[in-house]
Design a protein around this motif. Structure first.
Motif, PDB file in Angstrom:
ATOM      1  N   ASP A 217      34.511  61.237  42.031  1.00  0.00           N
ATOM      2  CA  ASP A 217      33.249  61.108  41.372  1.00  0.00           C
ATOM      3  C   ASP A 217      32.340  61.901  42.058  1.00  0.00           C
ATOM      4  O   ASP A 217      32.007  61.992  43.439  1.00  0.00           O
ATOM      5  N   SER A 218      31.381  62.678  41.203  1.00  0.00           N
ATOM      6  CA  SER A 218      30.592  63.663  41.777  1.00  0.00           C
ATOM      7  C   SER A 218      29.488  63.103  42.466  1.00  0.00           C
ATOM      8  O   SER A 218      28.862  63.785  43.318  1.00  0.00           O
ATOM      9  N   ALA A 219      29.138  61.864  42.186  1.00  0.00           N
ATOM     10  CA  ALA A 219      28.021  61.099  42.967  1.00  0.00           C
ATOM     11  C   ALA A 219      28.653  60.420  43.930  1.00  0.00           C
ATOM     12  O   ALA A 219      27.656  59.693  44.638  1.00  0.00           O
ATOM     13  N   LYS A 220      29.861  60.162  44.135  1.00  0.00           N
ATOM     14  CA  LYS A 220      30.406  59.429  45.299  1.00  0.00           C
ATOM     15  C   LYS A 220      29.887  57.863  45.301  1.00  0.00           C
ATOM     16  O   LYS A 220      29.281  57.513  46.146  1.00  0.00           O
ATOM     17  N   ASN A 221      29.670  57.258  44.120  1.00  0.00           N
ATOM     18  CA  ASN A 221      29.086  56.054  43.691  1.00  0.00           C
ATOM     19  C   ASN A 221      29.821  55.109  42.846  1.00  0.00           C
ATOM     20  O   ASN A 221      29.219  54.702  42.021  1.00  0.00           O
ATOM     21  N   THR A 222      30.996  55.219  43.211  1.00  0.00           N
ATOM     22  CA  THR A 222      31.962  54.234  42.725  1.00  0.00           C
ATOM     23  C   THR A 222      32.341  53.109  43.571  1.00  0.00           C
ATOM     24  O   THR A 222      32.794  53.234  44.657  1.00  0.00           O
ATOM     25  N   VAL A 223      32.401  51.801  43.051  1.00  0.00           N
ATOM     26  CA  VAL A 223      32.708  50.474  43.804  1.00  0.00           C
ATOM     27  C   VAL A 223      34.080  50.113  42.948  1.00  0.00           C
ATOM     28  O   VAL A 223      34.339  50.248  41.611  1.00  0.00           O
ATOM     29  N   PHE A 224      35.319  49.581  43.699  1.00  0.00           N
ATOM     30  CA  PHE A 224      36.531  49.083  43.130  1.00  0.00           C
ATOM     31  C   PHE A 224      36.577  47.623  42.967  1.00  0.00           C
ATOM     32  O   PHE A 224      35.746  47.010  43.860  1.00  0.00           O
ATOM     33  N   SER A 225      36.826  47.035  42.019  1.00  0.00           N
ATOM     34  CA  SER A 225      37.017  45.606  41.729  1.00  0.00           C
ATOM     35  C   SER A 225      38.267  45.169  41.574  1.00  0.00           C
ATOM     36  O   SER A 225      38.852  45.737  40.585  1.00  0.00           O
ATOM     37  N   ILE A 226      38.753  44.125  42.132  1.00  0.00           N
ATOM     38  CA  ILE A 226      40.067  43.485  42.210  1.00  0.00           C
ATOM     39  C   ILE A 226      39.848  42.111  41.480  1.00  0.00           C
ATOM     40  O   ILE A 226      38.807  41.412  41.973  1.00  0.00           O
ATOM     41  N   HIS A 227      40.638  41.563  40.790  1.00  0.00           N
ATOM     42  CA  HIS A 227      40.440  40.385  40.008  1.00  0.00           C
ATOM     43  C   HIS A 227      41.733  39.519  41.015  1.00  0.00           C
ATOM     44  O   HIS A 227      42.686  39.926  40.649  1.00  0.00           O
ATOM     45  N   MET A 228      41.172  38.401  41.383  1.00  0.00           N
ATOM     46  CA  MET A 228      42.313  37.528  42.163  1.00  0.00           C
ATOM     47  C   MET A 228      42.609  36.083  41.608  1.00  0.00           C
ATOM     48  O   MET A 228      41.698  35.089  41.579  1.00  0.00           O
ATOM     49  N   TYR A 229      43.816  36.178  40.961  1.00  0.00           N
ATOM     50  CA  TYR A 229      44.170  34.764  40.485  1.00  0.00           C
ATOM     51  C   TYR A 229      45.445  34.557  41.059  1.00  0.00           C
ATOM     52  O   TYR A 229      45.572  34.424  42.266  1.00  0.00           O
ATOM     53  N   GLY A 230      46.603  34.454  40.361  1.00  0.00           N
ATOM     54  CA  GLY A 230      48.027  33.776  40.766  1.00  0.00           C
ATOM     55  C   GLY A 230      48.500  35.037  41.660  1.00  0.00           C
ATOM     56  O   GLY A 230      49.412  34.487  42.530  1.00  0.00           O
ATOM     57  N   VAL A 231      48.113  36.195  41.554  1.00  0.00           N
ATOM     58  CA  VAL A 231      48.893  37.228  42.532  1.00  0.00           C
ATOM     59  C   VAL A 231      48.302  36.932  44.108  1.00  0.00           C
ATOM     60  O   VAL A 231      49.273  37.228  44.824  1.00  0.00           O
ATOM     61  N   PHE A 232      47.310  36.338  44.106  1.00  0.00           N
ATOM     62  CA  PHE A 232      46.614  36.295  45.262  1.00  0.00           C
ATOM     63  C   PHE A 232      46.711  34.647  45.752  1.00  0.00           C
ATOM     64  O   PHE A 232      45.627  34.139  45.817  1.00  0.00           O
ATOM     65  N   ASN A 233      48.024  34.267  46.004  1.00  0.00           N
ATOM     66  CA  ASN A 233      48.084  32.947  46.095  1.00  0.00           C
ATOM     67  C   ASN A 233      48.409  32.513  47.823  1.00  0.00           C
ATOM     68  O   ASN A 233      48.708  31.423  48.179  1.00  0.00           O
ATOM     69  N   THR A 234      48.203  33.537  48.784  1.00  0.00           N
ATOM     70  CA  THR A 234      48.388  33.123  50.077  1.00  0.00           C
ATOM     71  C   THR A 234      47.078  34.042  50.932  1.00  0.00           C
ATOM     72  O   THR A 234      46.843  35.176  50.386  1.00  0.00           O
ATOM     73  N   ALA A 235      46.792  33.616  51.974  1.00  0.00           N
ATOM     74  CA  ALA A 235      45.761  34.222  52.864  1.00  0.00           C
ATOM     75  C   ALA A 235      46.196  35.612  53.160  1.00  0.00           C
ATOM     76  O   ALA A 235      45.400  36.746  53.374  1.00  0.00           O
ATOM     77  N   ASP A 236      47.393  35.582  53.475  1.00  0.00           N
ATOM     78  CA  ASP A 236      47.821  36.934  53.939  1.00  0.00           C
ATOM     79  C   ASP A 236      47.937  38.132  52.826  1.00  0.00           C
ATOM     80  O   ASP A 236      47.557  39.140  53.162  1.00  0.00           O
ATOM     81  N   LYS A 237      48.097  37.663  51.677  1.00  0.00           N
ATOM     82  CA  LYS A 237      47.885  38.627  50.576  1.00  0.00           C
ATOM     83  C   LYS A 237      46.479  39.149  50.299  1.00  0.00           C
ATOM     84  O   LYS A 237      46.164  40.327  50.054  1.00  0.00           O
ATOM     85  N   VAL A 238      45.768  38.062  50.564  1.00  0.00           N
ATOM     86  CA  VAL A 238      44.127  38.339  50.133  1.00  0.00           C
ATOM     87  C   VAL A 238      43.703  39.370  51.180  1.00  0.00           C
ATOM     88  O   VAL A 238      42.992  40.414  51.082  1.00  0.00           O
ATOM     89  N   LYS A 239      43.980  38.829  52.518  1.00  0.00           N
ATOM     90  CA  LYS A 239      43.439  39.878  53.792  1.00  0.00           C
ATOM     91  C   LYS A 239      43.895  41.180  53.711  1.00  0.00           C
ATOM     92  O   LYS A 239      43.218  42.078  54.060  1.00  0.00           O
ATOM     93  N   ASP A 240      45.297  41.175  53.581  1.00  0.00           N
ATOM     94  CA  ASP A 240      45.893  42.623  53.486  1.00  0.00           C
ATOM     95  C   ASP A 240      45.410  43.471  52.400  1.00  0.00           C
ATOM     96  O   ASP A 240      44.975  44.723  52.570  1.00  0.00           O
ATOM     97  N   TYR A 241      45.148  42.810  51.196  1.00  0.00           N
ATOM     98  CA  TYR A 241      44.565  43.847  50.197  1.00  0.00           C
ATOM     99  C   TYR A 241      43.228  44.318  50.253  1.00  0.00           C
ATOM    100  O   TYR A 241      42.866  45.596  50.340  1.00  0.00           O
ATOM    101  N   LEU A 242      42.112  43.415  50.834  1.00  0.00           N
ATOM    102  CA  LEU A 242      41.014  43.777  51.113  1.00  0.00           C
ATOM    103  C   LEU A 242      40.891  44.512  52.443  1.00  0.00           C
ATOM    104  O   LEU A 242      39.833  45.601  52.652  1.00  0.00           O
ATOM    105  N   ASN A 243      41.598  44.320  53.159  1.00  0.00           N
ATOM    106  CA  ASN A 243      41.564  45.224  54.548  1.00  0.00           C
ATOM    107  C   ASN A 243      41.984  46.615  54.419  1.00  0.00           C
ATOM    108  O   ASN A 243      41.497  47.431  54.879  1.00  0.00           O
TER     109      ASN A 243
END
Length: 444
Positions: A217-243
């Motif tokens: 991104d030439s502007a270095k102004n992009t944000v990433f978006s994750i959608h969390m449904y059944g794939v993210f069914n444990t705290a460990d999966k949530v924390k690992d992905y966002l971390n």
């Protein structure tokens, strides 16, 4: 997620003449003022203050007659933002320039940050009728005048869930191309890009290529978006992905999530608590109007704010919920960073009982700072461990960190950084306030 929303019959409602008349003035609003922007992996508003999205999704494309009241209701419940479903005209009736301008005006009237998303890309490669990110860019170009000059209030989510579970290997190249085309077309807004795999990125395609996409991104102004449904069914999966994102100083938000789903039971408690700990934004799905078997994702029964569902009660009033954690964007309240000439970034990589923190102090004043002491209070049961690039001591919850000989000076406009590890027996999080040599600093 495969969303089966009940669609409203007929064309979109005609727009009020007064809104149309106001649109040109709105488009010209403070062109010279910078809008939302990304710095050191954080989303900052036009005043330079840290902004963390706390809001919900609203299916405007199917329920345009519900939008005005929905925005009033979610604001009254404490939200600082709303993600608005728009249609490009490829799968559903197009939300045209006048309609988009009206939505933006309504968001501003309710002091809500507008995240506008093009929904027709949902499940491309797998879902019949879904269109490419390239077609989404065509749409944004066609309605550009509705959002030009609104960079302080609007974030553009290029395309919703732009791949299903087929063909997702093309996500990286297609996302880079879409960003490049948006910039070439003159869009200076913060751009948001969704993950493939119906937004859930079980293949880790977005996670593993985010740095590459951001750098493109030439502007270095992009944000990433994750959608969390059944794939993210444990705290460990949530924390690992966002971390994985925050530890690399890459901006991430949870653009959609629910409290249950047919593809598995998402851990909404972990999603909300981890988002608070890391200072990550979230936007729950969705206010009302779900159909086809996922009606349980409605937060309000029949769009009635007085009849919140269990999910609505949870996201607005529960622990780590919107009422507890949302802060209005500074462009609406007239406030920006804290008074002073410094800004502090505090990034956590959390592993439950242990964590790392990376701290950056920015000198926003006109003169060098020679010799520095940064003071803050841990928000929970944290205990300081080893420290690098600073000397630090802890008394109770209070921490004092000072310079080493090699980083004694913070030049005007420059930064110094240090880090530490620690243990945690309670809920981890970012300190509420920082002072540098006794003066309050902004959080960045």
């Amino acid at each position: 997620m495969r969303k089966r929303l009940a669609t409203a019959a007929g064309a979109l409602l005609a727009l009020a003449a007064s809104v149309l008349a106001a649109a040109p003035a709105a488009q010209a609003d403070a062109q010279a003022t910078p809008g939302f922007h990304v710095a050191d992996g954080r989303l900052l508003d036009a005043n330079g203050g840290d902004f963390v999205l706390r809001g919900v999704n609203h299916a405007h494309a199917w329920y345009p007659d519900r939008t005005a009241q929905t925005l009033k209701d979610v604001k009254a419940l404490g939200a600082n933002s709303v993600r608005v479903v728009l249609a490009t005209g490829d799968r559903w009736t197009k939300n045209d320039t006048a309609d988009v301008a009206a939505v933006v005006a309504q968001c501003k009237q309710n002091r809500l940050v507008c995240v506008l998303e093009a929904h027709d890309t949902t499940g491309y490669g797998e879902q019949a009728g879904a269109v490419s990110l390239s077609r989404a860019v065509d749409y944004w170009t066609s309605v550009k005048s509705a959002v030009q000059g609104q960079e302080k209030y609007v974030i553009l989510n290029i395309g919703n869930e732009p791949y299903g579970n087929t063909g997702y290997a093309s996500w990286t190249a297609d996302t880079k191309n879409a960003i490049a085309r948006m910039r070439a077309a003159g869009f200076t807004h913060t751009l948001m890009v969704d993950a493939p795999n119906w937004g859930q990125d079980w293949s880790f395609t977005m996670r593993d290529h985010a740095a590459e996409v951001f750098a493109s991104d030439s502007a270095k102004n992009t944000v990433f978006s994750i959608h969390m449904y059944g794939v993210f069914n444990t705290a460990d999966k949530v924390k690992d992905y966002l971390n994985r994102f925050t530890s690399q100083h890459l901006p991430i938000v949870v653009g959609e999530f629910g409290n249950m789903h047919s593809d598995g039971d998402p851990d909404e408690d972990a999603i909300m608590s981890t988002a608070r700990q890391l200072g990550v934004g979230y936007l729950g799905w969705s206010w009302s109007g779900n159909g086809g078997g996922v009606e349980y994702l409605d937060m309000a029964t029949g769009f009635d704010a007085s009849r919140l569902t269990a999910w609505g009660q949870r996201i607005f009033s529960g622990a780590d919920g919107i009422k507890q954690t949302a802060k209005e964007a500074g462009v609406f309240s007239g406030t920006g960073p804290a008074t002073g000439s410094c800004a502090v970034g505090y990034r956590i990589s959390d592993w439950g009982n242990s964590f790392n923190a990376d701290v950056t102090i920015r000198n926003t004043g006109a003169a060098d700072v020679k010799g520095w002491q940064l003071a803050f209070a841990f928000p929970g049961g944290q205990q300081l461990g080893s420290v690098w690039n600073a000397k630090a001591v802890q008394q109770g919850t209070q921490v004092q960190a000072g310079n080493e000989s090699w980083n004694e000076t913070i030049p005007a406009g420059g930064t110094v950084s240090f880090g530490f590890n620690g243990s945690s027996t309670g809920t981890n999080g970012v300190p509420a306030a920082f002072t540098l040599n006794g003066a309050a600093c902004a959080k960045s």
